[in-house]
Design an enzyme around this catalytic site. Structure first.
Site, PDB file in Angstrom:
ATOM      1  N   GLY A 170     -35.655  31.628  24.188  1.00 54.85           N
ATOM      2  CA  GLY A 170     -36.058  30.873  23.008  1.00 54.85           C
ATOM      3  C   GLY A 170     -36.260  29.381  23.116  1.00 54.85           C
ATOM      4  O   GLY A 170     -36.784  28.789  22.181  1.00 54.85           O
ATOM      5  N   GLY A 199     -38.289  27.592  25.064  1.00 59.18           N
ATOM      6  CA  GLY A 199     -39.562  27.145  25.659  1.00 59.18           C
ATOM      7  C   GLY A 199     -40.473  26.384  24.694  1.00 59.18           C
ATOM      8  O   GLY A 199     -40.444  26.609  23.481  1.00 59.18           O
ATOM      9  N   CYS A 258     -42.792  28.711  22.946  1.00 58.43           N
ATOM     10  CA  CYS A 258     -42.096  29.939  22.581  1.00 58.43           C
ATOM     11  C   CYS A 258     -41.815  29.934  21.083  1.00 58.43           C
ATOM     12  O   CYS A 258     -41.433  28.902  20.541  1.00 58.43           O
ATOM     13  CB  CYS A 258     -40.785  29.953  23.360  1.00 58.43           C
ATOM     14  SG  CYS A 258     -39.620  31.137  22.760  1.00 58.43           S
TER      15      CYS A 258
END
Ligand code: 5GP
EC number: 1.7.1.7
Length: 347
Positions: free
Chosen positions: A181, A183, A186
């Protein structure tokens, strides 16, 4: 239902506390690390930064450029075996030893990995990569890859907690990739509500891995050189970068001109863009968990990687670490509620 009350921290929640140091200059800092991996027994020496296996970051061109600094590239999994055959023909061991072969966990992925690894002995890293490393299937797949490749360095992930790090190492992984999570492209945390603050994930997973002689990659969430240092300070053996290395000549993304300015497309590997390109669209049962952005085109990656390495060296001098290896021992993090001063805009 249960609530964990322990404090969990991201990069933006801390700064390094400066410490007295005998180092006179950042040029005295050694960023090279030497690892001997647990299962494969392989030795590797280099600067433990890895370009992410995303198809607008982890390209063959990126590997050729970054290997000049002994920096690694996880090559994305969308190249064909023929593409790989061309790559291994033109590049020597100094490049190939720093390239990771990425794979998913299907039967077809397994065969493709075997075909790529058969091209040359100079490829030594396999990166088994799925979004949710908590799947039982990953553990079985790691065992299968380990049995097939006893002397190759295997990385597996992504997970964020020590229990799963231990399970993957015991299953045959030399390295576990950590991050769910954080990124830059992301959207998992938004779409699913699942995640773990990245610095705490690194600290906890490094502890679990090192206890068993394994290594970890802190994957995702670094937005500046200071974050990369914090990941190393937290105990990451390697740090994987997507967004920080995107938007360059070697990233191989689509270049778009807008009002006379050049941009490069960058997208998450579970974004609509990626799924449209590689899987014929987003399947009905799932939601895209990545986004697409346009980054100002940044030219060759050389300046950026120098800048990142310069930043880490400087961190080391502030805390008195003569080698990157010592950074985690020298690190005291202080919790903060502010980072940089943005009065004249963001750096
Ligand atoms: P960055 O350095 O850009 O912050 O993070 C890079 C990491 O983000 C990658 O190595 C990978 O683990 C993760 N990532 C890449 N694409 C996606 C995506 O579409 N969805 C999610 N959840 N994570 C992604």
């Amino acid at each position: 239902m249960r609530i964990e009350q322990d404090l969990k921290l991201g990069f933006k929640d801390v700064l390094f506390r400066p410490k007295r140091s005998t180092l006179k200059s950042r040029s005295q800092v050694e960023l090279t690390r030497d690892f001997t991996f647990k299962h494969s027994g392989r030795q590797w020496s280099g600067v433990p930064i890895i370009a992410a296996n995303m198809d607008s970051v982890g390209s063959f061109e990126m590997a050729a450029s970054l290997s000049k600094h002994n920096v690694m590239t996880a090559i994305h999994k969308h190249y064909t075996v023929e593409d790989w055959a061309g790559f291994v023909k033109n590049n020597d061991a100094s490049v190939l030893n720093n390239a990771m072969v990425s794979t998913g966990t299907s039967e077809a992925d397994f065969q493709k990995t075997k075909d790529i690894m058969a091209l040359t002995d100079d490829l030594i890293f396999i990166c088994i990569d799925i979004a949710n490393g908590y799947s039982e299937h990953l553990v079985e797949y790691v065992q299968k890859v380990r049995a097939e490749f006893p002397t190759k360095v295997i990385s597996a992930g992504n997970v964020v907690t020590g229990d799963m790090v231990e399970e993957l190492i015991l299953a045959g992984a030399d390295i576990v990739k950590v991050g769910i999570g954080p990124g830059s492209v992301c959207t998992t945390r938004v779409k699913t509500g699942v995640g773990y603050p990245q610095l705490s994930a690194i600290i906890e997973c490094a502890d679990a891995a090192h206890g068993l002689g394994g290594r970890i990659i802190g994957d995702g969430g670094c937005s500046c050189a200071g974050d990369v240092s914090k990941a190393f300070g937290g105990g990451a053996d390697f740090v994987m970068l997507g967004g920080m290395l995107a938007g360059h000549e070697e990233s191989n993304g689509e270049v778009i001109e807008k009002d006379g300015e050049m941009f490069m497309k960058f997208y998450g590997m579970s974004s609509e863009s990626a799924m449209a390109k590689h899987s014929g669209g987003v399947a009905k049962y799932r939601a895209a968990e990545g986004k697409t952005v346009l980054l100002p085109f940044r030219g060759p990656v050389e300046n950026t990687i120098q800048d990142i390495m310069g930043g880490i060296r400087s961190t080391c001098t502030y805390v008195g670490a003569a080698q990157l290896k010592e950074l985690t021992k020298r690190a005291t993090f202080i919790r903060v509620q502010e980072q940089e001063n943005n009065v004249y805009g963001k750096e």
